[in-house]
Design a protein around this motif. Structure first.
Motif, short mmCIF file in Angstrom:
data_model
loop_
_atom_site.label_atom_id
_atom_site.label_comp_id
_atom_site.label_asym_id
_atom_site.label_seq_id
_atom_site.Cartn_x
_atom_site.Cartn_y
_atom_site.Cartn_z
N ALA A 93 -0.84 -43.31 -23.30
CA ALA A 93 0.55 -43.50 -22.89
C ALA A 93 1.51 -42.86 -23.90
O ALA A 93 2.49 -42.20 -23.53
CB ALA A 93 0.84 -44.99 -22.75
N GLY A 94 1.22 -43.07 -25.18
CA GLY A 94 2.09 -42.48 -26.20
C GLY A 94 2.07 -40.97 -26.17
O GLY A 94 3.11 -40.31 -26.30
N THR A 95 0.87 -40.40 -25.98
CA THR A 95 0.76 -38.94 -25.93
C THR A 95 1.53 -38.39 -24.73
O THR A 95 2.26 -37.40 -24.85
CB THR A 95 -0.71 -38.53 -25.86
OG1 THR A 95 -1.41 -39.06 -26.99
CG2 THR A 95 -0.85 -37.02 -25.83
N ALA A 96 1.35 -39.04 -23.60
CA ALA A 96 2.08 -38.58 -22.41
C ALA A 96 3.57 -38.67 -22.61
O ALA A 96 4.34 -37.76 -22.25
CB ALA A 96 1.64 -39.40 -21.19
N THR A 97 4.01 -39.80 -23.22
CA THR A 97 5.45 -39.97 -23.46
C THR A 97 5.97 -38.90 -24.42
O THR A 97 7.03 -38.30 -24.21
CB THR A 97 5.72 -41.37 -24.02
OG1 THR A 97 5.21 -42.35 -23.10
CG2 THR A 97 7.20 -41.59 -24.23
N LEU A 98 5.22 -38.67 -25.50
CA LEU A 98 5.66 -37.67 -26.49
C LEU A 98 5.67 -36.28 -25.90
O LEU A 98 6.57 -35.48 -26.18
CB LEU A 98 4.73 -37.72 -27.71
CG LEU A 98 4.89 -38.95 -28.62
CD1 LEU A 98 3.85 -38.92 -29.73
CD2 LEU A 98 6.29 -38.98 -29.23
N VAL A 99 4.66 -35.95 -25.11
CA VAL A 99 4.62 -34.62 -24.51
C VAL A 99 5.80 -34.43 -23.56
O VAL A 99 6.47 -33.38 -23.56
CB VAL A 99 3.28 -34.41 -23.77
CG1 VAL A 99 3.33 -33.16 -22.91
CG2 VAL A 99 2.14 -34.32 -24.77
N THR A 100 6.05 -35.46 -22.74
CA THR A 100 7.18 -35.37 -21.82
C THR A 100 8.50 -35.21 -22.58
O THR A 100 9.34 -34.36 -22.25
CB THR A 100 7.23 -36.62 -20.93
OG1 THR A 100 5.98 -36.75 -20.24
CG2 THR A 100 8.36 -36.52 -19.93
#
Length: 521
Positions: free
Chosen positions: A186-193
């Protein structure tokens, strides 16, 4: 983005710590389970050994002691592992009842093993019993219960409890790892977005200033130093644009200074080239003068040598010559030899000057007596040349740092030139003065002779140079005297000059620094 990354990292770290705790706790539970299993196995081995001992199979009597010792060490290790597990669970706030039960079970097991140790130790040396079944029953009861406690039940319960704990911790660890994966994903997806959104935003915001900076750099690369970057905000790009503008201005100034320097260097090179050309011309002229000087010296040397040889031949051919005639011939030979000696001495002194070998012995010298000696020695030549020689001493006696002999030599050259080129019946004045303002002793030799031209004065100190008036007045002479005088004066730290005298004639001046002055005697 930084705060989000820190929050995600903190959550992942906390979950990872929880998973690590679960893994460690599961490992401890597995160690306890394995220890209880090993303890049960060793109990069976001890029971088997005891049965063999009762049946008279004569096993190794030390095995029983070794097995009981190992069981005691095993229980101690289980206690240490149990204490570690209890500390971990206490830090997590778990129910301590399980650990209390484990401690009680381990204490019961230790007492049972100690009781078995004492009874097993008495088995070696006993006779085999008549009723083996009864003995086996007693032995089985001994290993099954201790202090009215069922050992088998304790071991089985402990093993089951630790197996359940292992399963529980494994499930908890797997759950923690799943949470870590969920948080990281979730954190990676949030950071990438968020990174993509910010990248688009920054790209749109940076395109204009970057384009202006690029245009400015291109103009600078093409040599347009007058180009300036404008319309920038007060941020890092604005500071960079200001730096580039200052750099362009500095480069423009540097290029202007370089062009000015190049022009100056070109002028300097042209000037140095002209000076070099003049120096080469002067060198060629000096070489011509040197050859002329050598020719003049050869001529001057041949003349007295020819005179001396002719006088000797006349004296040898004359058969009847009285003593007075011989004396007259010898006098003429002596006078010619003296002139030859003076010429040779001039040439040798000049050669020494060219080799920088003019030696001077500096010491405190009184100027007045040296000049007086020169004047007294010159009075004889003055009478022979029909010239009056007058000396005007200074009011005070000057003390110089000089060489007395070299000082007389320079003064003698100046006085001899004044008398040599003075007109018949004229007067040569030798005057001494002290300039207190500049601490300088000055000797002036004034004559009413042929004089000098102002434009010829610099060349009169060149070796071998003689003016046209000098050659016309006196055909003899080498033009070495003034060159020698200047070379010696330079070594003494002074200055010698020539100048036309008002009313006709020449003024020769010799200046030397004064150390101190004294009242004239």
């Amino acid at each position: 983005m930084g705060s989000l990354a820190v929050a995600l990292g903190a959550m992942a770290w906390w979950v990872a710590r929880e998973a690590d705790h679960r893994v460690l706790r599961g490992r401890l539970a597995a160690d306890l389970q394995a220890g209880l299993l090993e303890l049960s196995t060793e109990k069976l081995r001890l029971q088997t050994w005891s049965l063999e001992m009762l049946m008279g199979a004569a096993p190794d009597p030390t095995i029983g002691e070794a097995i009981t010792g190992s069981m005691i060490e095993r229980i101690a290790a289980l206690r240490a592992t149990s204490d570690t597990a209890e500390r971990l669970d206490r830090a997590r706030g778990k129910d301590p009842a399980q650990h209390a039960r484990r401690r009680a079970a381990l204490a019961t097991l230790q007492e049972a093993v100690l009781s078995l140790r004492a009874q097993v130790a008495a088995l070696p040396g006993q006779l085999p019993p008549h009723d083996l079944l009864a003995a086996w029953g007693r032995l089985d009861a001994l290993f099954s219960t201790a202090e009215a406690t069922d050992l088998r039940q304790i071991l089985r319960a402990g093993i089951r409890a630790e197996a359940a704990s292992v399963a529980e911790e494994r499930v908890a660890a797997d759950a923690s790892l799943r949470r870590v994966r969920v948080i990281v994903a979730a954190g990676t997806a949030t950071l990438v977005t968020l990174a993509l959104a910010l990248a688009l935003l920054f790209t749109a915001a940076l395109r204009r200033p970057v384009q202006r900076l690029r245009d400015g750099a291109a103009a600078l690369a093409q040599g347009d130093l007058d180009h300036r970057i404008g319309g920038m905000a007060e941020d890092e790009f604005g500071e960079l644009a200001a730096c580039m503008n200052r750099m362009s201005a500095d480069l423009a100034r540097s290029h202007a200074a370089e062009r000015a320097l190049r022009a100056g260097l070109e002028r300097e090179v042209a000037s140095r080239t002209q000076d070099l050309s003049h120096a080469l011309d002067e060198l060629a002229q000096a070489e011509t003068q040197r050859r002329q000087l050598l020719a003049d010296i050869g001529h001057e040397l041949r003349t007295p040598a020819t005179v001396i040889r002719g006088e000797v031949e006349v004296a040898l051919r004359a058969r009847s010559m009285d003593e007075a005639g011989h004396r007259e011939v010898l006098a003429r030979i002596r006078e010619t030899a003296l002139e030859l000696g003076v010429l040779v001495e001039d040439v040798l002194v000049l050669a020494s000057a060219e080799a920088a070998a003019l030696s001077v012995d500096l010491s405190e010298v009184q100027a007045g007596p040296q000049v007086l000696a020169v004047v007294q020695a010159g009075r004889v030549k003055a009478r022979d040349r029909s010239v009056a020689l007058r000396h005007i001493p200074a009011r005070e006696n000057a003390i110089l740092l000089a060489d007395a002999g070299r000082l007389r030599q320079v003064a003698g050259i100046l006085v001899d030139n004044a008398m040599r080129y003075g007109r018949t019946g004229s007067e040569v004045v030798v005057s001494e003065t002290i300039d207190h303002a500049t601490a300088t002793w000055r000797l002036e030799v004034l004559d009413r002779g042929i004089g000098v031209e102002a434009e010829e004065v610099p060349r009169l100190f060149e070796r071998g140079y003689r003016s046209a008036a000098a050659r016309e007045h006196r055909a003899d002479g080498t033009g070495l005297g003034l060159a020698i005088a200047r070379a010696l004066t330079d070594r003494l730290g002074g200055e010698v000059t020539l100048a036309p005298r008002e009313g006709g004639g020449t003024v020769a001046r010799l200046s030397l620094p004064v150390i101190r002055h004294e009242a004239a005697a």
